[in-house]
Design a protein around this motif. Structure first.
Motif, short mmCIF file in Angstrom:
data_model
loop_
_atom_site.label_atom_id
_atom_site.label_comp_id
_atom_site.label_asym_id
_atom_site.label_seq_id
_atom_site.Cartn_x
_atom_site.Cartn_y
_atom_site.Cartn_z
N MET A 12 3.97 -12.26 -33.51
CA MET A 12 5.40 -12.42 -33.27
C MET A 12 6.20 -11.37 -34.03
O MET A 12 7.24 -10.91 -33.54
N SER A 13 5.73 -10.96 -35.18
CA SER A 13 6.41 -9.88 -35.91
C SER A 13 6.35 -8.58 -35.12
O SER A 13 7.32 -7.81 -35.10
N VAL A 15 6.22 -8.34 -31.85
CA VAL A 15 7.18 -8.49 -30.73
C VAL A 15 8.60 -8.23 -31.24
O VAL A 15 9.37 -7.50 -30.60
N GLU A 16 8.93 -8.80 -32.38
CA GLU A 16 10.27 -8.60 -32.93
C GLU A 16 10.50 -7.14 -33.31
O GLU A 16 11.59 -6.60 -33.08
N THR A 63 14.14 -14.87 -30.27
CA THR A 63 13.31 -13.78 -29.75
C THR A 63 13.18 -13.88 -28.24
O THR A 63 13.31 -12.88 -27.53
N GLU A 64 12.97 -15.07 -27.72
CA GLU A 64 12.79 -15.21 -26.28
C GLU A 64 14.08 -14.90 -25.51
O GLU A 64 14.03 -14.42 -24.37
N LEU A 89 3.83 -17.02 -23.44
CA LEU A 89 4.51 -16.56 -24.65
C LEU A 89 5.38 -17.66 -25.23
O LEU A 89 5.40 -17.84 -26.45
N LYS A 93 4.96 -19.22 -28.90
CA LYS A 93 6.06 -19.23 -29.86
C LYS A 93 6.27 -20.64 -30.42
O LYS A 93 6.52 -20.80 -31.62
N ARG A 96 3.64 -21.07 -32.97
CA ARG A 96 4.00 -20.30 -34.16
C ARG A 96 5.09 -21.01 -34.97
O ARG A 96 5.04 -21.07 -36.19
N ASP A 97 6.07 -21.57 -34.28
CA ASP A 97 7.16 -22.27 -34.97
C ASP A 97 6.64 -23.48 -35.75
O ASP A 97 7.15 -23.79 -36.83
N GLY A 121 -1.37 -15.63 -27.39
CA GLY A 121 -0.19 -14.93 -27.89
C GLY A 121 -0.31 -13.43 -27.79
O GLY A 121 0.63 -12.74 -27.39
N SER A 125 2.04 -11.35 -25.25
CA SER A 125 2.97 -10.43 -25.92
C SER A 125 2.79 -9.01 -25.40
O SER A 125 3.77 -8.32 -25.10
#
Length: 150
Positions: A12-13, A15-16, A63-64, A89, A93, A96-97, A121, A125
């Motif tokens: 996720m990092s 993706v961000e 993010t989404e 995705l 997420k 991940r949350d 993921g 991603s």
């Protein structure tokens, strides 16, 4: 299990970071409206005197939501309801949350489920980022990166 947590957080990092790269590229090339770039970079904007004004204050966006904006803007044929990578995705997420914001210090998730979610993921991603690259840069992600998701 620690490495799986980090794998999930790293995906996720990435993706961000990718979103930030696109926002920075757009800002340098003046591709987006100022409020669109503010949205991507988590800056607050408001309307004053009939014009958008960027406020020196953060306003965080999910993010989404940013990915949905980028896909809609640069890959308008992307079908959110029919593309499996989008649903995967979102599922990733949520997982991940749960790790990032645990409700308990104990986790009964099976190690195989962690591995499945890391794979899910990573694949989704990369596919989402590849779609944005196709629409924005008019070329895909590098082959080696796309191969990571296979």
């Amino acid at each position: 299990m620690l490495s799986n947590d980090f794998g999930i957080l790293h995906i996720m990092s990435a993706v961000e970071s990718f979103i930030n790269h696109i926002a920075d590229t757009c800002n340098q090339g003046e591709i987006l409206q100022s409020y669109e770039n503010a949205f991507l970079t988590d800056r607050k904007f408001e309307i004053k005197g009939g014009k958008f004004e960027i406020i020196d204050s953060p306003e965080y966006h999910r993010t989404e939501e940013k990915l949905r904006f980028l896909l809609s803007k640069f890959k308008p044929d992307f079908n959110f309801s029919k593309e499996p990578c989008w649903c995967r995705l979102l599922e990733f997420k949520k997982f991940r949350d749960k790790i990032t914001h645990p409700r308990s210090e104990y986790d009964d998730t099976e190690i195989d489920n962690y591995k499945k979610m890391v794979t899910l993921g990573l694949e989704s991603s990369i596919e989402i980022m590849n779609n944005i690259c196709l629409g924005f840069f008019h070329k895909p992600l590098r082959i080696k990166i796309r191969e990571l998701g296979e």
